[in-house]
Design an enzyme around this catalytic site. Structure first.
Site, mmCIF file in Angstrom:
data_model
loop_
_atom_site.group_PDB
_atom_site.id
_atom_site.type_symbol
_atom_site.label_atom_id
_atom_site.label_comp_id
_atom_site.label_asym_id
_atom_site.label_seq_id
_atom_site.Cartn_x
_atom_site.Cartn_y
_atom_site.Cartn_z
ATOM 1 N N CYS A 125 44.849 -20.231 -2.755
ATOM 2 C CA CYS A 125 45.585 -18.997 -3.063
ATOM 3 C C CYS A 125 45.265 -18.547 -4.487
ATOM 4 C CB CYS A 125 47.085 -19.249 -2.890
ATOM 5 S SG CYS A 125 48.087 -17.772 -3.111
ATOM 6 N N CYS A 126 45.326 -19.492 -5.444
ATOM 7 C CA CYS A 126 44.982 -19.154 -6.830
ATOM 8 C C CYS A 126 43.529 -18.714 -6.932
ATOM 9 C CB CYS A 126 45.205 -20.350 -7.752
ATOM 10 S SG CYS A 126 46.922 -20.631 -8.217
ATOM 11 N N CYS A 207 53.464 -16.728 -10.771
ATOM 12 C CA CYS A 207 53.844 -16.032 -9.541
ATOM 13 C C CYS A 207 55.223 -16.514 -9.060
ATOM 14 C CB CYS A 207 52.829 -16.297 -8.446
ATOM 15 S SG CYS A 207 51.217 -15.609 -8.789
ATOM 16 N N CYS A 210 55.769 -19.726 -6.884
ATOM 17 C CA CYS A 210 55.326 -20.994 -7.466
ATOM 18 C C CYS A 210 55.977 -21.271 -8.814
ATOM 19 C CB CYS A 210 53.812 -21.002 -7.622
ATOM 20 S SG CYS A 210 52.943 -20.676 -6.083
ATOM 21 N N CYS A 233 46.156 -23.000 -12.725
ATOM 22 C CA CYS A 233 45.913 -22.067 -11.626
ATOM 23 C C CYS A 233 44.461 -22.007 -11.221
ATOM 24 C CB CYS A 233 46.387 -20.675 -12.003
ATOM 25 S SG CYS A 233 45.513 -19.979 -13.398
HETATM 26 S S1 SF4 Z 1 50.491 -19.149 -8.523
HETATM 27 FE FE1 SF4 Z 1 51.121 -19.407 -6.365
HETATM 28 S S2 SF4 Z 1 51.271 -17.358 -5.448
HETATM 29 FE FE2 SF4 Z 1 50.173 -17.185 -7.428
HETATM 30 S S3 SF4 Z 1 48.060 -17.239 -6.855
HETATM 31 FE FE3 SF4 Z 1 48.628 -19.344 -7.336
HETATM 32 S S4 SF4 Z 1 49.335 -20.298 -5.429
HETATM 33 FE FE4 SF4 Z 1 49.205 -18.061 -5.115
#
Ligand code: SF4
Length: 427
Positions: A125-126, A207, A210, A233
């Site tokens: 996701c990151c 985010c 998280c 991240c």
């Molecule tokens: S901090 Fe969480 S929601 Fe944001 S990009 Fe990374 S995994 Fe995704």
């Protein structure tokens, strides 16, 4: 004739060590001023999370040059309070060049259609929401400034003022030596607006899914990815996640965009599961055997095509793969070239195509002609040739590839790349 390729700057590594020695005792604003007006003048960007203590660095930037480019990773997952805080600081500090970077919609559609990838695979996701959007933006610059500090985590405990990244950029951390108390004191002394969530116990803010509040005595970043073995991240990953050290470079084997870079993919292992594997090249036969599970798998995947595999067998699924690795088991084995040409010319595949196996200096130009755009290189002399910018050019060939090479010359079995056609002169 030799192609001219980018040559890694080894002097830069020593220069970064010297910078840390010279400016070790300098205060944060002095370090920042040196970076922005001297060391990296005109060649530097700021990256800010607009989080709990971003106001301090941004205030210093605004006093030096409020028009400097400031990149904000708009992941689509921020708290509404953070988005409001971007506007608050922009107005209060007079920042004129804040640039929001958003994820590629195609990546989101392919890898995170439900918006829940952070639950199952926060690294991926990151990667698609932060690392991928940031990389092309920073390509234009020789360095960037971050607001990281040593006190935030044990991993950041050795953070220097200047780091050299694996792609020869300089990362500047003016606040590296600051304490939490100094951040607060600076914010109060300059009456800087506080992030709306700070007073509610959010000492480090990323985010929304998280990030959680921290308790008394916890690390400032303890609320980030709470309960997971994840501390960064991805945009600050370098040298396998460690803080970058000027001379302790890890050797990367993936040659892409004219440089050896960190490889996000690892080789396929038998223990991997079709439903959960990620960032690995799945052998073609394994993919076919478990096709439904792989297609339901939300994570980024690559495909491994070994000699003798028929790429036509997975034609309809090629869009599933971010990368296709073609094995070249021996210098004399030409089947990989055919696979690459099928991918680019017949199937219009536009993702990464990498060569693995027996990848040698003389083959690379031929592989490039067939559409291969990344190379895993372990052969010492070939690595050296790439690093020094020495690749042979293919002046003669037997078969034209794609639509860009037309057969010319009198002997059809011995052709040359087409020259640029001259303008037709009017009579
Ligand atoms: S901090 Fe969480 S929601 Fe944001 S990009 Fe990374 S995994 Fe995704």
């Amino acid at each position: 004739m030799l192609h001219s390729l980018k040559k890694p700057d080894k002097i830069r590594a020593l220069g970064v060590m010297a910078l840390n020695g010279m400016f070790d005792e300098m205060d944060a604003k002095g370090v920042l001023r040196q970076a922005l007006t001297d060391v990296l003048a005109g060649d530097v960007a700021i990256v800010s999370s607009f989080g709990a203590d971003s106001a301090v660095l941004l205030h210093m930037v605004s006093e030096i040059d409020p028009s400097l480019p400031i990149y904000f990773l708009e992941t689509g997952k921020h708290f509404p309070e953070t988005l409001a805080y971007v506007e608050t600081l922009k107005q209060r500090l007079g920042l004129t060049n804040i640039i929001s970077l958003t994820p590629d919609p195609a990546d989101l559609a392919q890898f995170d259609p439900g918006g829940t990838l952070w639950e199952t695979d926060p690294d991926s996701c990151c990667h698609i929401r932060k690392t991928e959007p940031l990389e092309p933006a920073l390509e234009k610059f020789g360095g960037w400034v971050t607001g990281r500090k040593r006190y935030q985590t044990a991993e950041r405990g050795v953070l220097p003022h200047f780091e050299l990244t694996s792609d020869d950029r300089i990362k500047v951390n003016p606040l590296a030596y600051w304490s939490d108390a100094e951040v607060i004191a600076y914010r109060e002394a300059h009456q800087l607006p506080e992030h709306p969530l700070y007073a509610k116990g959010f000492k480090s803010i990323g985010c929304a899914p998280c990030t959680s509040a921290v308790g008394e005595g916890e690390d400032a970043r303890a609320g980030r990815w709470r309960g997971l073995d994840k501390k960064e991240c991805g945009i600050h990953f370098d040298f396998n996640g460690a803080i970058a050290s000027p001379l302790a470079k890890t050797e990367h084997n993936l040659w892409k965009h004219d440089a050896f870079i960190a490889d996000p993919f690892t080789p396929w292992a038998d223990a991997y599961q079709p439903a959960t594997a990620r960032y690995t090249h799945v052998p073609l036969k394994t993919f076919i055997a478990h096709r439904a599970a792989f297609l339901a798998n939300p994570h980024p995947l690559g495909l491994l095509v070994e000699a003798g595999d028929a790429i036509e067998d997975v034609e309809s699924d090629l869009g599933r793969f971010a990368s296709v690795a073609i094995a070249f088991p021996a210098f004399t084995d030409g089947r990989g070239y055919t696979t690459a040409r099928l991918l680019t010319e017949r199937f219009q595949y536009t993702g990464e195509i990498r060569a693995i196996g027996d990848v040698l200096q003389d083959q690379i130009p031929l592989m490039r002609r067939c559409g291969i755009n990344a190379f895993v290189v372990t052969h010492g002399p070939t690595r050296h040739a790439l690093e020094e910018g020495h690749l042979p050019e293919v002046a003669l060939f037997y078969q034209p590839t794609g639509s860009t090479e037309l057969p010319v010359g009198t002997r059809p079995f011995l052709r040359r790349p087409s020259p640029v056609k001259p303008e037709t002169e009017s009579a």
